[in-house]
Design a protein around this motif. Structure first.
Motif, PDB file in Angstrom:
ATOM      1  N   THR A 211       0.835  -1.209   0.000  1.00 12.32           N
ATOM      2  CA  THR A 211       0.000   0.000   0.000  1.00 12.32           C
ATOM      3  C   THR A 211       0.873   1.264   0.000  1.00 12.32           C
ATOM      4  OG1 THR A 211      -0.108  -0.015   2.425  1.00 12.32           O
ATOM      5  CG2 THR A 211      -1.900  -1.115   1.238  1.00 12.32           C
ATOM      6  N   SER A 247      -6.360  -5.591   1.269  1.00 15.64           N
ATOM      7  CA  SER A 247      -6.048  -4.175   1.111  1.00 15.64           C
ATOM      8  C   SER A 247      -6.613  -3.616  -0.197  1.00 15.64           C
ATOM      9  CB  SER A 247      -4.526  -4.004   1.149  1.00 15.64           C
ATOM     10  OG  SER A 247      -4.156  -2.689   0.858  1.00 15.64           O
ATOM     11  N   THR A 249      -7.110  -0.930  -1.512  1.00 14.94           N
ATOM     12  CA  THR A 249      -6.820   0.500  -1.678  1.00 14.94           C
ATOM     13  C   THR A 249      -6.436   0.771  -3.131  1.00 14.94           C
ATOM     14  OG1 THR A 249      -4.451   0.260  -1.224  1.00 14.94           O
ATOM     15  CG2 THR A 249      -5.914   0.551   0.677  1.00 14.94           C
ATOM     16  N   THR A 252      -2.849  -0.446  -3.830  1.00 14.29           N
ATOM     17  CA  THR A 252      -2.707  -1.890  -4.037  1.00 14.29           C
ATOM     18  C   THR A 252      -3.294  -2.308  -5.381  1.00 14.29           C
ATOM     19  OG1 THR A 252      -2.901  -2.199  -1.648  1.00 14.29           O
ATOM     20  CG2 THR A 252      -3.100  -4.155  -3.014  1.00 14.29           C
TER      21      THR A 252
END
Length: 265
Positions: A211, A247, A249, A252
């Motif tokens: 991340t 994750s 995000t 990612t």
């Protein structure tokens, strides 16, 4: 790095700028300038400015002996021979001069004085190269990981243990070094066969960066996994699936897209 944008082609580099580059007075502003510097002339000017002209002949002999003369092979020949000459002459003063020089190509040469030193441990090697890994110039950052990569390959487990701690560094350049120096296939360098076949050994580096906020780092992590996907596709698929769940995000997602680009063709 110099705030100049730099010319788009070698023929467009102003004569005065090229003179300053070859004199070691300014940094290269882009890859075009980096490739245009006459390293032999830069070397001669550097040695003359520092009263080391006796170093010139043996270094030029090494360059002349190269089977293929490219920017990178000449760079390595100069850096390697400078290391040997400074070692033989116990010339610590000149090592300091090139390590902190304003010209980026001179600092590139200095990285070889670390990478070629077989008298120090991998811990000390990485500790010394860290300064160059944080260099503000792209050329120095690229050359520095290449100079120590052979020693990383020889000491892979210990190197990964050390580099995994660097993934928490506030400097994105240092975080990027951890993945760029250990890429299974890499660019302009020998492959790391151990990581091609066993990419899971580098999870201590990869996991903390999944991340990372820096696009510079994200690209490197994605390239690392894309390298691994060519020999261990199932590992990369599984890791990306896990990351997507753990994750979700935008950072990612971007890394995963890059990581799977070969497999998704």
């Amino acid at each position: 790095m110099d705030k100049r944008k730099g010319a788009r082609s070698a023929k467009d580099i102003p004569t005065e700028i090229l003179h300053q580059l070859n004199a070691g007075e300014i940094e290269t502003a882009n890859l075009v300038e980096w490739l245009a510097v006459d390293q032999k002339l830069l070397l001669e000017n550097l040695l003359q400015q520092n009263e080391r002209l006796d170093y010139l002949k043996p270094i030029l002999a090494k360059i002349d002996a190269l089977k293929k003369q490219t920017v990178n092979t000449i760079n390595e020949a100069i850096g390697t021979e400078l290391y040997q000459l400074c070692k033989d002459n116990r010339d610590e003063d000149f090592l300091a001069v090139i390590s902190f020089h304003k010209a980026d190509l001179v600092r590139c040469w200095a990285t070889y004085t670390i990478g070629k030193n077989e008298d120090v441990s991998i811990e000390e090697t990485l500790d010394k190269i860290k300064y160059f890994a944080a260099d503000k110039h792209f050329g120095v950052r690229e050359i520095c990981w290449m100079t120590v990569r052979p020693k990383i390959a020889q000491n892979l487990t210990q190197s990964i243990k050390i580099l995994s701690k660097w993934t928490a560094d506030e400097d994105e350049n240092i975080r990027r070094f951890t993945t760029e120096s250990t890429r299974p296939r890499g660019v302009w360098c020998a492959h790391l066969e151990e990581l091609k076949q066993n990419p899971e050994k580098a999870l201590a580096i990869l996991e903390p960066l999944k991340t990372d906020p820096s696009r510079y780092v994200q690209d490197s992590v994605g390239n690392w996994l894309n390298d691994a996907s060519k020999s261990e596709p199932e590992f990369v698929k599984k890791l990306c699936e896990n990351w997507e769940k753990e994750s979700p995000t935008k950072e990612t997602v971007y890394i995963i897209k890059n990581a799977l680009r070969t497999l998704n063709k």
